[in-house]
Write a protein that holds these residues in place. Structure first.
Motif, PDB file in Angstrom:
ATOM      1  N   VAL A  64       0.872  -1.179   0.000  1.00  0.00           N
ATOM      2  CA  VAL A  64       0.000   0.000   0.000  1.00  0.00           C
ATOM      3  C   VAL A  64       0.908   1.228   0.000  1.00  0.00           C
ATOM      4  O   VAL A  64       1.815   1.321   0.832  1.00  0.00           O
ATOM      5  CB  VAL A  64      -0.936   0.018   1.217  1.00  0.00           C
ATOM      6  N   TYR A  65       0.664   2.116  -0.932  1.00  0.00           N
ATOM      7  CA  TYR A  65       1.478   3.321  -1.071  1.00  0.00           C
ATOM      8  C   TYR A  65       0.709   4.516  -0.531  1.00  0.00           C
ATOM      9  O   TYR A  65      -0.472   4.713  -0.836  1.00  0.00           O
ATOM     10  CB  TYR A  65       1.832   3.543  -2.541  1.00  0.00           C
ATOM     11  N   TYR A  66       1.410   5.318   0.262  1.00  0.00           N
ATOM     12  CA  TYR A  66       0.833   6.492   0.886  1.00  0.00           C
ATOM     13  C   TYR A  66       1.636   7.735   0.505  1.00  0.00           C
ATOM     14  O   TYR A  66       2.860   7.681   0.430  1.00  0.00           O
ATOM     15  CB  TYR A  66       0.870   6.389   2.405  1.00  0.00           C
ATOM     16  N   CYS A  67       0.951   8.850   0.331  1.00  0.00           N
ATOM     17  CA  CYS A  67       1.666  10.116   0.273  1.00  0.00           C
ATOM     18  C   CYS A  67       1.421  10.841   1.593  1.00  0.00           C
ATOM     19  O   CYS A  67       0.404  10.632   2.261  1.00  0.00           O
ATOM     20  CB  CYS A  67       1.232  10.977  -0.901  1.00  0.00           C
ATOM     21  N   ALA A  68       2.395  11.646   1.966  1.00  0.00           N
ATOM     22  CA  ALA A  68       2.343  12.362   3.229  1.00  0.00           C
ATOM     23  C   ALA A  68       2.963  13.738   3.046  1.00  0.00           C
ATOM     24  O   ALA A  68       3.829  13.926   2.185  1.00  0.00           O
ATOM     25  CB  ALA A  68       3.090  11.578   4.308  1.00  0.00           C
ATOM     26  N   ALA A  69       2.529  14.685   3.865  1.00  0.00           N
ATOM     27  CA  ALA A  69       3.008  16.064   3.745  1.00  0.00           C
ATOM     28  C   ALA A  69       3.400  16.621   5.103  1.00  0.00           C
ATOM     29  O   ALA A  69       2.801  16.269   6.132  1.00  0.00           O
ATOM     30  CB  ALA A  69       1.913  16.940   3.124  1.00  0.00           C
ATOM     31  N   ARG A  70       4.412  17.489   5.069  1.00  0.00           N
ATOM     32  CA  ARG A  70       4.811  18.196   6.285  1.00  0.00           C
ATOM     33  C   ARG A  70       5.144  19.624   5.911  1.00  0.00           C
ATOM     34  O   ARG A  70       5.715  19.902   4.861  1.00  0.00           O
ATOM     35  CB  ARG A  70       5.987  17.500   6.982  1.00  0.00           C
ATOM     36  N   ARG A  71       4.788  20.558   6.807  1.00  0.00           N
ATOM     37  CA  ARG A  71       4.958  21.979   6.550  1.00  0.00           C
ATOM     38  C   ARG A  71       6.404  22.388   6.839  1.00  0.00           C
ATOM     39  O   ARG A  71       6.682  23.124   7.772  1.00  0.00           O
ATOM     40  CB  ARG A  71       3.979  22.766   7.404  1.00  0.00           C
ATOM     41  N   ARG A  72       7.296  21.870   6.031  1.00  0.00           N
ATOM     42  CA  ARG A  72       8.723  22.145   6.150  1.00  0.00           C
ATOM     43  C   ARG A  72       9.292  22.289   4.745  1.00  0.00           C
ATOM     44  O   ARG A  72       8.735  21.771   3.782  1.00  0.00           O
ATOM     45  CB  ARG A  72       9.462  21.007   6.868  1.00  0.00           C
ATOM     46  N   SER A  73      10.401  22.969   4.645  1.00  0.00           N
ATOM     47  CA  SER A  73      11.033  23.103   3.336  1.00  0.00           C
ATOM     48  C   SER A  73      11.792  21.844   2.947  1.00  0.00           C
ATOM     49  O   SER A  73      11.905  21.521   1.759  1.00  0.00           O
ATOM     50  CB  SER A  73      11.968  24.310   3.311  1.00  0.00           C
ATOM     51  N   LEU A  74      12.302  21.117   3.938  1.00  0.00           N
ATOM     52  CA  LEU A  74      13.090  19.926   3.659  1.00  0.00           C
ATOM     53  C   LEU A  74      12.296  18.664   3.969  1.00  0.00           C
ATOM     54  O   LEU A  74      11.520  18.618   4.919  1.00  0.00           O
ATOM     55  CB  LEU A  74      14.383  19.935   4.480  1.00  0.00           C
ATOM     56  N   TYR A  75      12.529  17.642   3.177  1.00  0.00           N
ATOM     57  CA  TYR A  75      11.837  16.384   3.419  1.00  0.00           C
ATOM     58  C   TYR A  75      12.487  15.631   4.575  1.00  0.00           C
ATOM     59  O   TYR A  75      13.590  15.948   5.023  1.00  0.00           O
ATOM     60  CB  TYR A  75      11.851  15.515   2.158  1.00  0.00           C
ATOM     61  N   SER A  76      11.778  14.629   5.036  1.00  0.00           N
ATOM     62  CA  SER A  76      12.306  13.677   6.002  1.00  0.00           C
ATOM     63  C   SER A  76      11.969  12.278   5.496  1.00  0.00           C
ATOM     64  O   SER A  76      10.924  12.075   4.880  1.00  0.00           O
ATOM     65  CB  SER A  76      11.679  13.900   7.379  1.00  0.00           C
TER      66      SER A  76
END
Length: 124
Positions: A93-105
């Motif tokens: 199962v593939y998920y997308c996720a978002a965070r309010r940051r300029s850089l990914y984690s």
């Protein structure tokens, strides 16, 4: 209300291709780093690919490098994961996720916003 909706999963034969989409509503993806994660039965959730909001820099796990490509279309408020040369072990199962940051984690715990997931099955 912030929401992410994935689509594009399905059944594909080994060696085939799929493109997953992740559309955002309630917020603008321009300012968010985005991650694609996957989880296979009995396994931990793993980071597959991520993209920063600041400079568009990307990350790919070793298992997908050279086969998957992450792109974003800020005008459509959508991100995509283009998957090619798919292998049976890509089934998850593939998920997308978002965070309010300029850089990914690459740590899924760092993402507060998640889609519902879309199933990708690679099988002959």
């Amino acid at each position: 209300q912030a929401q992410l909706v994935e689509s594009g999963g399905g059944l594909v034969q080994p060696g085939g291709s799929l493109t997953l989409s992740c559309a955002a509503s309630g917020f603008t993806l321009d300012y968010y780093a985005i991650g694609w994660f996957r989880q296979a039965p009995g396994k931990e959730r793993e980071g597959v690919s991520c993209i920063s909001s600041s400079d568009g820099s990307t990350y790919y796990s070793d298992s997908v490098k050279g086969r998957f490509t992450f792109s974003r279309d800020n005008a459509e408020n959508t991100v995509y994961l283009h998957m090619s040369s798919l292998k049976i072990e890509d089934t998850a199962v593939y998920y997308c996720a978002a965070r309010r940051r300029s850089l990914y984690s690459t740590n899924h715990h760092d993402y507060p916003y998640w889609g519902q997931g879309t199933q990708v099955t690679v099988s002959s």
